[in-house]
Design a protein around this motif. Structure first.
Motif, PDB file in Angstrom:
ATOM      1  N   TYR A  46      57.047  74.162  36.739  1.00  0.00           N
ATOM      2  CA  TYR A  46      57.781  74.896  35.707  1.00  0.00           C
ATOM      3  C   TYR A  46      57.059  76.200  35.377  1.00  0.00           C
ATOM      4  O   TYR A  46      55.878  76.382  35.680  1.00  0.00           O
ATOM      5  N   SER A  47      57.780  77.092  34.708  1.00  0.00           N
ATOM      6  CA  SER A  47      57.206  78.384  34.346  1.00  0.00           C
ATOM      7  C   SER A  47      56.226  78.240  33.195  1.00  0.00           C
ATOM      8  O   SER A  47      56.227  77.247  32.455  1.00  0.00           O
ATOM      9  N   ALA A  48      55.420  79.284  33.023  1.00  0.00           N
ATOM     10  CA  ALA A  48      54.465  79.285  31.911  1.00  0.00           C
ATOM     11  C   ALA A  48      55.198  79.321  30.571  1.00  0.00           C
ATOM     12  O   ALA A  48      54.737  78.728  29.586  1.00  0.00           O
ATOM     13  N   LEU A  96      56.613  59.638  28.714  1.00  0.00           N
ATOM     14  CA  LEU A  96      56.531  61.044  29.087  1.00  0.00           C
ATOM     15  C   LEU A  96      56.086  61.218  30.543  1.00  0.00           C
ATOM     16  O   LEU A  96      56.537  62.132  31.242  1.00  0.00           O
ATOM     17  N   GLY A  97      55.210  60.349  30.997  1.00  0.00           N
ATOM     18  CA  GLY A  97      54.724  60.445  32.363  1.00  0.00           C
ATOM     19  C   GLY A  97      55.802  60.223  33.419  1.00  0.00           C
ATOM     20  O   GLY A  97      55.612  60.589  34.586  1.00  0.00           O
ATOM     21  N   PHE A  98      56.930  59.621  33.020  1.00  0.00           N
ATOM     22  CA  PHE A  98      58.011  59.335  33.977  1.00  0.00           C
ATOM     23  C   PHE A  98      59.228  60.239  33.789  1.00  0.00           C
ATOM     24  O   PHE A  98      60.216  60.091  34.498  1.00  0.00           O
ATOM     25  N   MET A  99      59.190  61.140  32.830  1.00  0.00           N
ATOM     26  CA  MET A  99      60.327  62.028  32.591  1.00  0.00           C
ATOM     27  C   MET A  99      60.429  63.083  33.697  1.00  0.00           C
ATOM     28  O   MET A  99      59.413  63.634  34.139  1.00  0.00           O
ATOM     29  N   GLU A 100      61.666  63.388  34.103  1.00  0.00           N
ATOM     30  CA  GLU A 100      61.904  64.341  35.178  1.00  0.00           C
ATOM     31  C   GLU A 100      62.666  65.576  34.701  1.00  0.00           C
ATOM     32  O   GLU A 100      62.347  66.689  35.075  1.00  0.00           O
ATOM     33  N   HIS A 101      63.683  65.366  33.875  1.00  0.00           N
ATOM     34  CA  HIS A 101      64.522  66.477  33.427  1.00  0.00           C
ATOM     35  C   HIS A 101      63.776  67.314  32.389  1.00  0.00           C
ATOM     36  O   HIS A 101      63.109  66.764  31.513  1.00  0.00           O
ATOM     37  N   PRO A 102      63.871  68.640  32.446  1.00  0.00           N
ATOM     38  CA  PRO A 102      63.123  69.483  31.502  1.00  0.00           C
ATOM     39  C   PRO A 102      63.478  69.236  30.041  1.00  0.00           C
ATOM     40  O   PRO A 102      62.594  69.298  29.169  1.00  0.00           O
ATOM     41  N   TYR A 166      48.350  62.889  37.907  1.00  0.00           N
ATOM     42  CA  TYR A 166      48.627  63.193  36.506  1.00  0.00           C
ATOM     43  C   TYR A 166      49.264  61.992  35.817  1.00  0.00           C
ATOM     44  O   TYR A 166      48.961  61.691  34.658  1.00  0.00           O
ATOM     45  N   ARG A 167      50.140  61.315  36.524  1.00  0.00           N
ATOM     46  CA  ARG A 167      50.816  60.157  35.921  1.00  0.00           C
ATOM     47  C   ARG A 167      49.814  59.077  35.542  1.00  0.00           C
ATOM     48  O   ARG A 167      49.961  58.417  34.504  1.00  0.00           O
ATOM     49  N   ALA A 168      48.774  58.907  36.353  1.00  0.00           N
ATOM     50  CA  ALA A 168      47.734  57.943  36.003  1.00  0.00           C
ATOM     51  C   ALA A 168      47.078  58.323  34.684  1.00  0.00           C
ATOM     52  O   ALA A 168      46.714  57.459  33.881  1.00  0.00           O
ATOM     53  N   GLY A 169      46.924  59.620  34.442  1.00  0.00           N
ATOM     54  CA  GLY A 169      46.351  60.065  33.175  1.00  0.00           C
ATOM     55  C   GLY A 169      47.210  59.666  31.985  1.00  0.00           C
ATOM     56  O   GLY A 169      46.704  59.215  30.959  1.00  0.00           O
ATOM     57  N   PHE A 170      48.530  59.839  32.117  1.00  0.00           N
ATOM     58  CA  PHE A 170      49.430  59.427  31.039  1.00  0.00           C
ATOM     59  C   PHE A 170      49.311  57.925  30.777  1.00  0.00           C
ATOM     60  O   PHE A 170      49.273  57.489  29.620  1.00  0.00           O
ATOM     61  N   LEU A 171      49.283  57.152  31.829  1.00  0.00           N
ATOM     62  CA  LEU A 171      49.228  55.694  31.665  1.00  0.00           C
ATOM     63  C   LEU A 171      47.890  55.235  31.099  1.00  0.00           C
ATOM     64  O   LEU A 171      47.832  54.295  30.295  1.00  0.00           O
TER      65      LEU A 171
END
Length: 454
Positions: A46-48, A96-102, A166-171
């Motif tokens: 995604y953009s900044a 949040l770690g599994f969300m895909e849509h912006p 990154y997903r491991a970090g959320f979990l």
């Protein structure tokens, strides 16, 4: 050194240390707030601008939840609020770690911000309940030390985790936050003081309107916002200014690391030095040092000088954080601590939203030197504000909200609806402010006369 450490940690109740462990574990698992922008830009592409929007929504969630969590702390109790906040944080972070849509990412980030910030008023109110007044500055300092120690360790660990997943970090953050919720459920008893009928008649109902009408306290909240606005520049204005001056992100990392190292190393010895000193002077001095510490950044031309300025304002942070939190407790009625702490927490959340806008505007329009000069002016203004507000600060012999025989509750005496309590009524009905906790819980009676506090 051994004696200093022993004296710094001794005399605090067991419940405080379970709360301290919960704070440390929570901060050790911190991941989302640290690497959200990198996750959205590098991992998801995604953009900044979008990443900035999501981070801002995360901060907005903290602003929204501060007051609500304060009300929950007073109405439901400290323990239920902590349980709800930490369990909600664990679930929302995992989702949040599994969300895909912006849009989904932005919405869940808002929920994470609300849930993660909701525990702060409850933690601070519970500490005020269970720790003796004369030990509160030390207790808040130790808690602040745990926050920074956990954050320092988690920041380094999160970098390695992010390189893997990154997903491991959320979990991992979700799991560690749930551990905190379990600690609260199994080890911490409820500490909310119980009011007698006499006290309910003597004290006006403490609502958000009561907090807003408390002129001195709202002045402290305003000054807290100003000071927080200054300290926030360490994470929002400083990296931008160093980047424009030709320094690399690694250079900024080395400079700002001084902040975490100094807090971990110096928090306990500095607290021993300030523990029995006048909080009025400490807040005035720390505000000036914070403002001019950032002001000195205008003259920094090398990495060493940048690191030196970080040393200056970090010392102010070490002094200001526990002293200001102790002042908030001192000005809060016993049965309204949650609402008061919620309002205080909101000042820092709002500062976290305003600081990036302030630094970006000033650096783009006028240059970084103007930003650092503004910090010096804000620090001076905050110092003058503390000096003016606290000249008539009540003596420390009694808790705000306690009912003195034949008078009104200190700290709410000038609030609408305050009613005098007659000496006969006071002697006829025994005071039972304190909660009868489990055997392993040692908490001071809220109706006792406190020893003089620093």
């Amino acid at each position: 050194m051994r004696r200093a450490v022993t004296e710094s940690v001794s005399g605090l109740p067991r419940a405080f240390w379970w709360l301290w462990i919960s704070t440390l574990v929570n901060r050790l698992g911190a991941f989302v707030a640290t690497f959200m922008a990198l996750y959205l830009t590098l991992e998801r592409g995604y953009s900044a601008s979008y990443a900035g929007l999501v981070v801002a929504l995360h901060g907005l969630g903290g602003v929204v939840s501060s007051l609500g969590a304060g009300v929950m702390t007073d109405r439901l109790g400290r323990r239920p609020t902590l349980l709800i906040a930490q369990a909600s944080t664990a679930v929302s972070v995992a989702v949040l770690g599994f969300m895909e849509h912006p849009v989904a990412i932005a919405g869940v980030a808002l929920l994470v911000g609300m849930a993660s910030n909701a525990s702060r008023p409850a933690v601070q109110a519970m500490m005020a309940d269970i720790v003796r007044p004369e030990d509160r500055v030390r207790a808040f300092s130790l808690n602040y030390w745990a926050i920074n120690l956990g954050f320092a360790v988690s920041s380094a660990g999160a970098g390695f985790i992010a390189s893997y997943s990154y997903r491991a970090g959320f979990l991992i953050e979700a799991a560690m936050t749930m551990v905190c919720a379990i600690v609260v459920f199994t080890k911490l008893p409820e500490s909310r003081p119980v009011q007698t009928e006499v006290e309910k008649a003597a004290e006006p109902v403490v609502g958000l309107g009561t907090v807003l009408r408390d002129g001195r306290f709202m002045g402290v909240v305003g000054l807290s916002f100003v000071v927080a606005l200054i300290f926030q520049q360490g994470s929002v204005g400083l990296p931008v200014a160093m980047g424009e001056a030709g320094f690399t992100p690694a250079d900024y990392g080395l400079a700002i690391a001084v902040n975490g190292v100094l807090i971990v190393v110096m928090q306990i010895p500095v607290t021993r030095f300030i523990e029995h000193r006048d909080p009025r002077r400490l807040l005035v001095i720390s505000s000036v040092v914070a403002g001019y510490g950032f002001g000195l950044t205008a003259f920094a031309g090398s990495l060493g000088v940048f690191a030196l300025t970080v040393c200056v304002w970090t010392l102010a942070e070490i002094v200001n954080a526990p002293t200001q939190t102790g002042l908030v407790v001192r000005l809060s009625p016993v049965h309204g601590r949650g609402r008061y702490q919620g309002m205080y927490t909101m000042s820092w959340s709002v500062a976290a939203l305003v600081a990036p806008l302030m630094s970006g505007f000033m650096i783009d329009r006028f240059g970084a030197e103007w930003l650092w000069g503004t910090c010096a002016v804000l620090g001076t203004g905050a110092a003058l504000g503390y000096w003016g507000l606290m000249r008539k600060l009540p003596e420390e012999g009694a808790e705000p909200g306690e009912v003195a025989p034949g008078g009104v509750a200190p700290g709410v005496a000038d609030a609408p609806g305050a009613v005098e309590v007659t000496a006969a009524a006071e002697s006829a009905v025994p005071r039972t402010d304190s909660v009868a906790p489990p055997e392993d819980f040692v908490a001071p009676r809220t109706d006792s006369v406190a020893a003089p506090r620093p």
